[in-house]
Design an enzyme around this catalytic site. Structure first.
Site, mmCIF file in Angstrom:
data_model
loop_
_atom_site.group_PDB
_atom_site.id
_atom_site.type_symbol
_atom_site.label_atom_id
_atom_site.label_comp_id
_atom_site.label_asym_id
_atom_site.label_seq_id
_atom_site.Cartn_x
_atom_site.Cartn_y
_atom_site.Cartn_z
ATOM 1 N N GLU A 9 0.816 -1.235 0.000
ATOM 2 C CA GLU A 9 0.000 0.000 0.000
ATOM 3 C C GLU A 9 0.842 1.275 0.000
ATOM 4 O O GLU A 9 0.650 2.164 0.841
ATOM 5 C CB GLU A 9 -0.956 -0.020 1.201
ATOM 6 C CG GLU A 9 -1.893 -1.221 1.194
ATOM 7 C CD GLU A 9 -2.718 -1.375 2.467
ATOM 8 O OE1 GLU A 9 -3.357 -2.421 2.634
ATOM 9 O OE2 GLU A 9 -2.697 -0.435 3.296
ATOM 10 N N GLU B 230 -6.217 -10.635 -0.570
ATOM 11 C CA GLU B 230 -7.011 -10.378 0.652
ATOM 12 C C GLU B 230 -8.504 -10.289 0.317
ATOM 13 O O GLU B 230 -9.201 -9.363 0.718
ATOM 14 C CB GLU B 230 -6.524 -9.070 1.309
ATOM 15 C CG GLU B 230 -5.046 -9.038 1.613
ATOM 16 C CD GLU B 230 -4.576 -7.742 2.231
ATOM 17 O OE1 GLU B 230 -3.370 -7.516 2.237
ATOM 18 O OE2 GLU B 230 -5.439 -6.963 2.716
ATOM 19 N N SER C 217 -45.586 -33.179 -7.006
ATOM 20 C CA SER C 217 -44.904 -32.701 -5.810
ATOM 21 C C SER C 217 -45.789 -32.880 -4.570
ATOM 22 O O SER C 217 -46.207 -34.012 -4.300
ATOM 23 C CB SER C 217 -44.514 -31.248 -6.005
ATOM 24 O OG SER C 217 -43.689 -30.825 -4.938
#
Ligand code: G3I
Length: 733
Positions: free
Chosen positions: A163, A282, A636
Site C-alpha cells: 500500500e 485479501e 410434488s
C-alpha cells in the site's frame, strides 16, 4: 408409513435443495471437495489466519480441507513481530509457521514493509529524533533478513511492500500552501523520509534474503482507474530499474456491487503487461457499497441478512472467480482475508466471507467450488426471440434456441436487480445496469426446457417482470418464462383439431368454511347427444381424473402452466386416449409451514376432495361415478396428498399417479387388486433411481405399474406435462 412417505417426497424434491433449506433441513455446503482441490488446475487457494484459527480443531479441519496457502493476518507485520529495536515477538508468528510446516501448507509472507502496523521505532533514534534514511535502511534490511530467513522454508511469496500508492479521489494536494497535482505515492513516513527509493530497497533486501521467493507489491483498490495506473507506472519504473518485483498483489477488498467484471479485467490485463504473477491477496466481499483496505469503514448492523444480499454476494463471488479462472495464466493465488465472518476485520455484520460466524459454509462456498469449467467460455447463440409468455408487445424477456434466457428491466435508481432464475444452485441471475439505468442480463447457461416461474428482486423488494403474464406459484402470482423443448409439440396448440374447454366450478366447502374452486376440463363433444350401444341418443359419461398441483400453486396451475387441456386435446385427437374429464382443484397446500412436513396428513384435502368436491362433480357433470372410472394424481406436494389419500381410502380411486411426489412400496398397499394402475414419474435431475426401483418392485409384486423419467428436467412443469401425457394413455384402460 408416514416416515416413508415423507422420505419419498424429500428424495423427489432433492433437486430443489433451497426448498430443502426452507424445509428447515440445514444443507452442508462444504460437503464435497475442498476449494484447493477444485482449483488444483488453476491456482492455490489461501486464507489469512489468526491465533484462534490454528488452535481450534474444527477451524483447523476447515483450513486443512479448503486451503493450500496461509497468510498470517497480523502476526508477521513489522509492528507486531519487531515492536522495538532488538525486541522480537515471534510467539504467534512461529506458531502459524509451525502449523503450516506440520500440515504441509505453504505460506504467503505478509508483510515486510508497510505504512500501518509498522515498526515505527525504525524512524527515530533513542532520543526520538528522526534518523537518516541510511539508518532506516539498515534497520529495514536487518528486519527483512531476520523475518525472511526465519520463515523462507515455508513461504512461497512475500508481500514485500504494501500500500505505497495514493488512493483515488484526491487529484491535487497542498504543498507549502500551493495546490499541486497530488503525488502518486501515499505520503507515508517511509516516503517522506526516502521518496519511492524505500520500495526499491525493500525488494532488494528481500531478494538478498530469499533468492527464489516470489516478491510481490501488494495494494488495495487496484481496479480504480487512477490507482491502477499509479501502481502500473511505479512497478514498471521499478522493474525497468532492475528492482526484483515478480508480481502484483491485488488485495480484493470488494463488495457485492463492485467491481464490475470489465473493471477487474482491465486491471488484470494492464498488470499482465509488466508482470506474469498476480495474487488476489485479501479477498472479501462486504455487503454494502464500501471497498478497499482502509480502516475507516461501516461495521454494519447486527440484523439478519436479507436473502437477496446473499444472492448478490454469491453472484459476485461467482463472477470474480470466473475471471480469476480465465486469467489463470497470471493469477497464481487467491487468498480470502480471514477464515470466517467471525474473524473478519470488517466485523461479522458485513458477512464478507464464504464461512459464516459459526464457521458454517455458505452457499457461496459451493458456488465458488462447483463451477462448470465448460460454462466459463460458453457464449449464447444470439438468436434470442421474445418469450412466448410475454405480455402483448413486450420484447423482453427473451429466450434463444439453446435455452438461454435474457432479461431487461428499467430501474434507473435501483442498486440491484435479481431475476430469481439462476443456474448451478445459484439464487438467481443478477442483472447489470447500463448508463441509461437499464438492467440487462442473461442466464449463465441454458435453462431446463419448459416452464419456469420467476420474479424480480429489486433492492430487496419482490416484483413481477412487467414483460410477462402472471402464473400462480410459490403462493403468489409470479412471472413465467417458457424455454423451448425438443418435444414441445405435445403441448402446443393445434389449429387443425377439435378442442375441449375448461370450466370453473365454485362450491361451498363446509370443512374449510369457505367457497372453493376447481377447473374442469371437458373434452370436445362433451354433452352432445350420441347414439348409445342401445341405439338411443344419449350423452356420453366420462371417467374422471382428479389432477392435483403442488405447494404454492392452485387450481389454475395445471390448466395454465401445465397446459393440461391442450395435452388432453392433442392426445384425444391423435387417438392415444379415450376422452375423460380432468378436475383440477385447489389442494389446500398453501397454508403448509415448511419444517412441519412430518406432520402433514392431507386429511383436510381428503375431506374436501371426497366428501365435498366429488359429489359436486358427479352431480354437475356426466361422470362415471365409480372407483374404476376415477383416478387421482398429483405433482410434488399434490403427489404426497395422492399417496396419503389413496392408501387411506383405496376404495375411492382405481388409478393412482405420483408426479415428482414420492413412490409407493408394495407393502404399503398390501393388495394388488385395490388399484388397477400406478404411475410414478420424475425428472432425471430428481430421483430417477428411486422411481425405477419402485416401479420394478411394484411390478414384481403384481401391480400394473408404469414409470417415466423426464429427460433433462428437474422439479418443474415440463416433467409433469410429460408425466400427464404418458400417464393419461394408461388411465381407464
Ligand atoms: O495487537 C493489538 C493488541 O495487543 C491490542 O490488545 C488490540 C486492542 O485493540 O489491538 C491489537 O492490534 C490490532 C491488530 O489488528 C491485531 O489484532 C489492531 O488494533 C487492529 O487495528 C489490527 O487490525 C488489522 C489491520 O490490518 C491493521 O491495519 C486487521 O486485523 C487486519 O485484518 C488488517 O489487514 C490489512 C492487511 O494487512 C493489509 N490490507 C488491508 C487489510 C485490512 O485493513
Amino acid at each position: 408409513m408416514k416416515k416413508r412417505i415423507f422420505t419419498g417426497l424429500v428424495l423427489a424434491c432433492m433437486s430443489i435443495l433451497p426448498t430443502m433449506a426452507q424445509w428447515g433441513r440445514p444443507v452442508d455446503y462444504s460437503a464435497g471437495p475442498g476449494l484447493k482441490d477444485a482449483y488444483k488446475d488453476y491456482f492455490t487457494i489461501g486464507v489469512a489466519v489468526n491465533k484462534h484459527n490454528i488452535s481450534d480443531p474444527a477451524q483447523i479441519e476447515i483450513i486443512k480441507k479448503q486451503f493450500n496457502s496461509v497468510t498470517a493476518e497480523n502476526a508477521w507485520k513489522p509492528g507486531e513481530i519487531h515492536p522495538k529495536e532488538g525486541v522480537w515477538n515471534f510467539g504467534l508468528a512461529d506458531s502459524i509457521a509451525n502449523f503450516c510446516r506440520e500440515n504441509g501448507i505453504k505460506m504467503r509472507g505478509h508483510c515486510l514493509c508497510w505504512h500501518s502496523q509498522f515498526a515505527d521505532w525504525m524512524f527515530t533514534d533513542k532520543k526520538g529524533k528522526p534518523v537518516k534514511k541510511e539508518v532506516f535502511y539498515e534497520r529495514l534490511r536487518e528486519h527483512i533478513h531476520t523475518v525472511v530467513n526465519r520463515y523462507k522454508d515455508v513461504v512461497y511469496a512475500w508481500d514485500v511492500v504494501n500500500e505505497a500508492m495514493a488512493d483515488d479521489g484526491r487529484p491535487f494536494e497542498f504543498v507549502d500552501g500551493k495546490m499541486v497535482p497530488a503525488s502518486p505515492y501515499r505520503q507515508s513516513r517511509h516516503f517522506k523520509l526516502c521518496g519511492d527509493e524505500f520500495i526499491a530497497k525493500a525488494f532488494e533486501f528481500a531478494r538478498e534474503a530469499d533468492p527464489t521467493g516470489v516478491l510481490i507489491y501488494n495494494d488495495y483498490s487496484c481496479v480504480d482507474n487512477g490507482k491502477r495506473e499509479r501502481i502500473y507506472t511505479m512497478v514498471k519504473k521499478m522493474k525497468d530499474a532492475g528492482v526484483p518485483i515478480d508480481g502484483i498483489g491485488m488485495q480484493g477488498h470488494y463488495n457485492i456491487y463492485f467491481p464490475e467484471e470489465e473493471q477487474l479485467e482491465k486491471a488484470i490485463n494492464r498488470f499482465k503487461e509488466i508482470v506474469n504473477i498476480i495474487h488476489i491477496t485479501e479477498l472479501d466481499l462486504r455487503t454494502n457499497t464500501e471497498s478497499g483496505g482502509q480502516l475507516m469503514f461501516s461495521r454494519g448492523e447486527a440484523k439478519p441478512q436479507a436473502p437477496y444480499i446473499g444472492t448478490l454476494q454469491e453472484d459476485q463471488y461467482a463472477r470474480l472467480f470466473k475471471i480469476f479462472r480465465k486469467h489463470k495464466d497470471v493469477i497464481k493465488n487467491v487468498t480470502f482475508w480471514n477464515l470466517s465472518d467471525k474473524d473478519s476485520w470488517l466485523g461479522v455484520n458485513n458477512h464478507p466471507l464464504p464461512f459464516d460466524e459459526n464457521f458454517k459454509a455458505k452457499r457461496s462456498l459451493q458456488i465458488i467450488r462447483d463451477f462448470d469449467a465448460a460454462a466459463d467460455n460458453r457464449v449464447p447463440k444470439e438468436d434470442f426471440v421474445p418469450n412466448p409468455m410475454n405480455q402483448p408487445g413486450q420484447e423482453y424477456p427473451m429466450v434463444n434456441s439453446e435455452g438461454f434466457a435474457r432479461f431487461r428491466v428499467v430501474a434507473p435508481d435501483a442498486k440491484s436487480v435479481i431475476v430469481s432464475l439462476g443456474l448451478g444452485g445459484r439464487g438467481g441471475t443478477v442483472l447489470r445496469k447500463d448508463k441509461d439505468g437499464v438492467w440487462t442480463g442473461t442466464t449463465e447457461g441454458p435453462m431446463d426446457p419448459g416452464f419456469h416461474y420467476y420474479h424480480l428482486t429489486i433492492d430487496g423488494g419482490v416484483f413481477n417482470d412487467p414483460g410477462t403474464h402472471n402464473y400462480f406459484g410459490s403462493c403468489r402470482w409470479e412471472s413465467g418464462i417458457e424455454i423451448p423443448a425438443p418435444d414441445q409439440d405435445f403441448y402446443a396448440w393445434r389449429k387443425d383439431i377439435p378442442h375441449g374447454n375448461i370450466q370453473q366450478v365454485n362450491f361451498w366447502s363446509e370443512s374449510t368454511g369457505k367457497m372453493q374452486t376447481a377447473n374442469v376440463y371437458l373434452p370436445d363433444g362433451y354433452g352432445k347427444l350420441v347414439k348409445g350401444k342401445n341405439g338411443k341418443l344419449e350423452q356420453t359419461r366420462y371417467p374422471v381424473l382428479y389432477l392435483q398441483h403442488g405447494w404454492g400453486e392452485n387450481e389454475t396451475s395445471w390448466p395454465v402452466q401445465g397446459k393440461a387441456g391442450i395435452i388432453m386435446d392433442n392426445l384425444i385427437a391423435d387417438g392415444k386416449i379415450k376422452p375423460f374429464i380432468v378436475v383440477m382443484a385447489y389442494g389446500l397446500t398453501n397454508d403448509f409451514k415448511f419444517g412441519t412436513i412430518g406432520k402433514f396428513t392431507a386429511e383436510e384435502f381428503e375431506k374436501l376432495l371426497i366428501d365435498e368436491l366429488m359429489p359436486v362433480i358427479d352431480k354437475q357433470f356426466l361422470t362415471k361415478p365409480d372407483k374404476w372410472n376415477r383416478a387421482l394424481a398429483g405433482l410434488s406436494m399434490g403427489g404426497m396428498e395422492t399417496k396419503l389419500i389413496t392408501l387411506r381410502r383405496p376404495e375411492v380411486f382405481g388409478y393412482w399417479g405420483l408426479l415428482s411426489g414420492g413412490q409407493y412400496a408394495p407393502d404399503e398397499i398390501k393388495d394388488p387388486t385395490v388399484v388397477k394402475y400406478i404411475f410414478e414419474g420424475c425428472g432425471d435431475k430428481e430421483n430417477p433411481d428411486g422411481i425405477n426401483k419402485s416401479v420394478a418392485d411394484l411390478k414384481a409384486a403384481g401391480y400394473n405399474a408404469e414409470g417415466l423419467i423426464s429427460e433433462g428436467t428437474a422439479h418443474e412443469f415440463l416433467t409433469w406435462r410429460r408425466c400427464l401425457y404418458q400417464m393419461a394413455q394408461s388411465l381407464f384402460k
